[in-house]
Design a protein around this motif. Structure first.
Motif, PDB file in Angstrom:
ATOM      1  N   ASP A 222       0.823  -1.215   0.000  1.00  0.00           N
ATOM      2  CA  ASP A 222       0.000   0.000   0.000  1.00  0.00           C
ATOM      3  C   ASP A 222       0.856   1.263   0.000  1.00  0.00           C
ATOM      4  OD1 ASP A 222      -2.302  -1.494  -0.033  1.00  0.00           O
ATOM      5  OD2 ASP A 222      -2.719  -1.287   2.116  1.00  0.00           O
ATOM      6  N   VAL A 223       1.950   1.244   0.792  1.00  0.00           N
ATOM      7  CA  VAL A 223       2.800   2.435   0.861  1.00  0.00           C
ATOM      8  C   VAL A 223       3.498   2.657  -0.475  1.00  0.00           C
ATOM      9  CG1 VAL A 223       4.826   3.454   1.975  1.00  0.00           C
ATOM     10  CG2 VAL A 223       3.091   2.284   3.359  1.00  0.00           C
ATOM     11  N   TYR A 224       3.979   1.590  -1.094  1.00  0.00           N
ATOM     12  CA  TYR A 224       4.603   1.747  -2.412  1.00  0.00           C
ATOM     13  C   TYR A 224       3.594   2.288  -3.426  1.00  0.00           C
ATOM     14  CZ  TYR A 224       6.400   0.727  -7.029  1.00  0.00           C
ATOM     15  OH  TYR A 224       6.777   0.852  -8.339  1.00  0.00           O
ATOM     16  N   PHE A 233      10.975  11.146  -0.292  1.00  0.00           N
ATOM     17  CA  PHE A 233      12.405  11.028  -0.555  1.00  0.00           C
ATOM     18  C   PHE A 233      12.855  11.779  -1.807  1.00  0.00           C
ATOM     19  CE2 PHE A 233      11.897   7.412   2.295  1.00  0.00           C
ATOM     20  CZ  PHE A 233      13.056   7.466   3.055  1.00  0.00           C
ATOM     21  N   GLY A 234      11.917  12.230  -2.639  1.00  0.00           N
ATOM     22  CA  GLY A 234      12.274  12.926  -3.865  1.00  0.00           C
ATOM     23  C   GLY A 234      12.951  12.017  -4.871  1.00  0.00           C
ATOM     24  N   VAL A 235      12.459  10.760  -4.979  1.00  0.00           N
ATOM     25  CA  VAL A 235      13.033   9.783  -5.902  1.00  0.00           C
ATOM     26  C   VAL A 235      11.930   9.242  -6.804  1.00  0.00           C
ATOM     27  CG1 VAL A 235      14.842   9.118  -4.273  1.00  0.00           C
ATOM     28  CG2 VAL A 235      12.666   7.862  -4.300  1.00  0.00           C
ATOM     29  N   SER A 236      12.345   8.466  -7.800  1.00  0.00           N
ATOM     30  CA  SER A 236      11.401   7.730  -8.639  1.00  0.00           C
ATOM     31  C   SER A 236      11.674   6.250  -8.434  1.00  0.00           C
ATOM     32  CB  SER A 236      11.572   8.118 -10.113  1.00  0.00           C
ATOM     33  OG  SER A 236      11.215   9.466 -10.322  1.00  0.00           O
ATOM     34  N   LEU A 237      10.904   5.639  -7.556  1.00  0.00           N
ATOM     35  CA  LEU A 237      11.094   4.231  -7.209  1.00  0.00           C
ATOM     36  C   LEU A 237      10.140   3.390  -8.050  1.00  0.00           C
ATOM     37  CD1 LEU A 237      12.595   2.338  -5.228  1.00  0.00           C
ATOM     38  CD2 LEU A 237      10.665   2.626  -3.660  1.00  0.00           C
ATOM     39  N   ARG A 238      10.680   2.429  -8.755  1.00  0.00           N
ATOM     40  CA  ARG A 238       9.867   1.597  -9.641  1.00  0.00           C
ATOM     41  C   ARG A 238      10.141   0.129  -9.333  1.00  0.00           C
ATOM     42  NH1 ARG A 238       8.071   5.740  -9.542  1.00  0.00           N
ATOM     43  NH2 ARG A 238       7.715   7.265 -11.224  1.00  0.00           N
ATOM     44  N   ARG A 239       9.376  -0.760  -9.974  1.00  0.00           N
ATOM     45  CA  ARG A 239       9.567  -2.183  -9.738  1.00  0.00           C
ATOM     46  C   ARG A 239       9.211  -2.993 -10.972  1.00  0.00           C
ATOM     47  NH1 ARG A 239       4.592  -3.732  -5.570  1.00  0.00           N
ATOM     48  NH2 ARG A 239       2.885  -3.551  -7.067  1.00  0.00           N
ATOM     49  N   VAL A 240       9.768  -4.198 -11.022  1.00  0.00           N
ATOM     50  CA  VAL A 240       9.474  -5.139 -12.086  1.00  0.00           C
ATOM     51  C   VAL A 240       9.333  -6.515 -11.446  1.00  0.00           C
ATOM     52  CG1 VAL A 240      11.929  -5.531 -12.589  1.00  0.00           C
ATOM     53  CG2 VAL A 240      10.209  -6.044 -14.324  1.00  0.00           C
ATOM     54  N   SER A 244      11.547 -14.384  -8.524  1.00  0.00           N
ATOM     55  CA  SER A 244      11.698 -14.411  -7.072  1.00  0.00           C
ATOM     56  C   SER A 244      10.873 -13.326  -6.377  1.00  0.00           C
ATOM     57  CB  SER A 244      13.173 -14.256  -6.699  1.00  0.00           C
ATOM     58  OG  SER A 244      13.687 -13.024  -7.180  1.00  0.00           O
ATOM     59  N   GLY A 245      10.001 -12.647  -7.124  1.00  0.00           N
ATOM     60  CA  GLY A 245       9.180 -11.588  -6.538  1.00  0.00           C
ATOM     61  C   GLY A 245       9.482 -10.236  -7.153  1.00  0.00           C
ATOM     62  N   TRP A 246       8.994  -9.178  -6.546  1.00  0.00           N
ATOM     63  CA  TRP A 246       9.201  -7.831  -7.051  1.00  0.00           C
ATOM     64  C   TRP A 246      10.647  -7.405  -6.868  1.00  0.00           C
ATOM     65  CZ3 TRP A 246       5.760  -5.951 -10.160  1.00  0.00           C
ATOM     66  CH2 TRP A 246       4.410  -6.226  -9.971  1.00  0.00           C
ATOM     67  N   HIS A 247      11.203  -6.800  -7.911  1.00  0.00           N
ATOM     68  CA  HIS A 247      12.535  -6.193  -7.865  1.00  0.00           C
ATOM     69  C   HIS A 247      12.343  -4.686  -7.971  1.00  0.00           C
ATOM     70  CE1 HIS A 247      16.738  -5.332  -8.554  1.00  0.00           C
ATOM     71  NE2 HIS A 247      16.415  -4.673  -9.647  1.00  0.00           N
ATOM     72  N   TYR A 248      12.800  -3.951  -6.925  1.00  0.00           N
ATOM     73  CA  TYR A 248      12.615  -2.507  -6.879  1.00  0.00           C
ATOM     74  C   TYR A 248      13.895  -1.809  -7.319  1.00  0.00           C
ATOM     75  CZ  TYR A 248       8.442  -3.609  -4.149  1.00  0.00           C
ATOM     76  OH  TYR A 248       7.230  -4.092  -3.750  1.00  0.00           O
ATOM     77  N   TYR A 249      13.743  -0.689  -7.998  1.00  0.00           N
ATOM     78  CA  TYR A 249      14.904   0.047  -8.484  1.00  0.00           C
ATOM     79  C   TYR A 249      14.535   1.525  -8.625  1.00  0.00           C
ATOM     80  CZ  TYR A 249      12.455  -0.104 -12.996  1.00  0.00           C
ATOM     81  OH  TYR A 249      11.526   0.039 -13.988  1.00  0.00           O
ATOM     82  N   TYR A 250      15.586   2.359  -8.714  1.00  0.00           N
ATOM     83  CA  TYR A 250      15.395   3.798  -8.900  1.00  0.00           C
ATOM     84  C   TYR A 250      15.490   4.125 -10.392  1.00  0.00           C
ATOM     85  CZ  TYR A 250      16.292   3.889  -3.895  1.00  0.00           C
ATOM     86  OH  TYR A 250      16.245   3.657  -2.540  1.00  0.00           O
TER      87      TYR A 250
END
Length: 251
Positions: A222-224, A233-240, A244-250
Motif C-alpha cells: 500500500d505504501v509503495y 524522498f524525492g526519488v522515482s522508485l519503480r519495480r518489475v 523471485s518476486g518484485w525487484h525494486y529500483y530507482y
C-alpha cells in the motif's frame, strides 16, 4: 504488543517526533523509513524510555511504559542501537549481556543462558567470532555480534536501528531473513532502514516518517502504491516482477 498513542519526544525541549500513533504487532516485520533527521532513531529511543516523552503514551502489553521497571521493559523489548561501545571482552561475553534481564541477583549464568547465546550467535552469523576479542573484529563482525546480543535477550519485540549498517549485501539479506524468521515465530520486529528496495522486499509493513510525523503507515504494498515514498524522498522508485518476486529500483 507495543503501541504508541500520539507520541511526542525529543531533546533539549524540542520535539523531534510529534503525535505519532503506531503499533508493533506480533508476527510482522515493520520497516521505519524516512529521510535523515525525520525521527526514526528518536522514535525507537522514546519507545524504550531512553529519552523522555513530551506527550502521548507508550503502552507495553497494555501497561504504560512509565509503570514498568527497566528490567520489565527489557523483557518485553530488545534494542539494537546504531552504535555501541567496544569493550575489551570476547564476542561471546558481549552476547551474554543480552541475558541480564533473565538473571536474578547475584548474576549467575545458567546452562540455558549459554545455550541461548550459542543459538543467537549462530542465527546472527557470528558463531565464528565467539571467542575473539571485540576490539579485533571488523565493523561488520561487531554489528553481527550486537545483533546476536539483542537476539539472546529473547524478548517478544525486537527493535533494530540500522541493523544492516557496515554489512555486505549477503549479510544484509541474512538480517532481513532473520527478521522474517523471527516474525514467523511470533515476534514483532521493527527495523530502521535506509535501503528502500530492501525494506519493500523484506518488510510486511512500512511506517514512513517525514519531519517528525507519520506521513503514511500501512502494508509495504500500500505504501509503495501510494507514491508516498517518491514524494518524501524525492526519488522515482519503480519495480518489475521477477521469478523471485518484485525487484525494486530507482529510475
Amino acid at each position: 504488543m507495543i503501541e504508541l498513542q500520539n507520541l511526542s519526544a525529543g531533546y533539549a525541549g524540542r520535539d523531534v517526533i510529534q503525535g505519532v500513533s503506531l503499533s508493533f504487532p506480533p508476527g510482522r516485520v515493520l520497516a521505519l523509513l524516512g529521510p535523515n533527521g525525520s525521527g526514526k532513531s528518536t522514535l525507537l529511543r522514546a519507545v524504550l524510555g531512553l529519552i523522555p516523552k513530551s506527550g502521548g503514551q507508550v503502552l507495553m502489553d497494555g501497561a504504560p511504559l512509565e509503570t514498568l521497571s527497566p528490567r520489565e521493559r527489557a523483557r518485553k523489548a530488545a534494542y539494537l542501537p546504531q552504535t555501541r561501545s567496544v569493550p575489551n571482552i570476547t564476542a561471546r561475553r558481549m552476547v551474554l549481556h543480552g541475558r541480564f534481564p533473565h538473571l536474578s541477583y547475584p548474576r549467575r549464568y545458567r546452562r540455558e543462558d549459554y545455550d541461548a547465546v550459542d543459538r543467537a550467535l549462530e542465527l546472527a552469523g557470528a558463531a565464528g567470532t565467539a571467542d575473539r576479542p571485540m576490539g579485533e573484529l571488523s565493523g561488520g563482525q561487531r554489528q553481527r555480534v550486537y545483533l546476536a546480543m539483542a537476539l539472546a535477550q529473547d524478548a517478544p519485540t525486537l527493535l533494530m536501528d540500522e541493523p544492516t549498517a557496515f554489512l555486505d549485501v549477503g549479510h544484509q539479506l541474512r538480517v532481513i531473513a532473520t527478521a522474517r524468521g523471527l516474525a514467523r515465530a511470533g515476534r514483532a520486529v521493527a527495523l530502521v532502514l535506509h535501503d528502500l528496495p530492501l525494506a519493500l522486499r523484506g518488510a510486511d509493513d512500512i511506517a514512513l516518517l517525514s519531519g517528525g510525523r507519520l506521513a503514511m503507515g500501512g502494508t509495504a504494498e500500500d505504501v509503495y502504491a501510494s507514491g508516498a515514498l517518491d514524494q518524501v524522498f524525492g526519488v522515482s522508485l519503480r519495480r518489475v516482477e521477477t521469478a523471485s518476486g518484485w525487484h525494486y529500483y530507482y529510475e
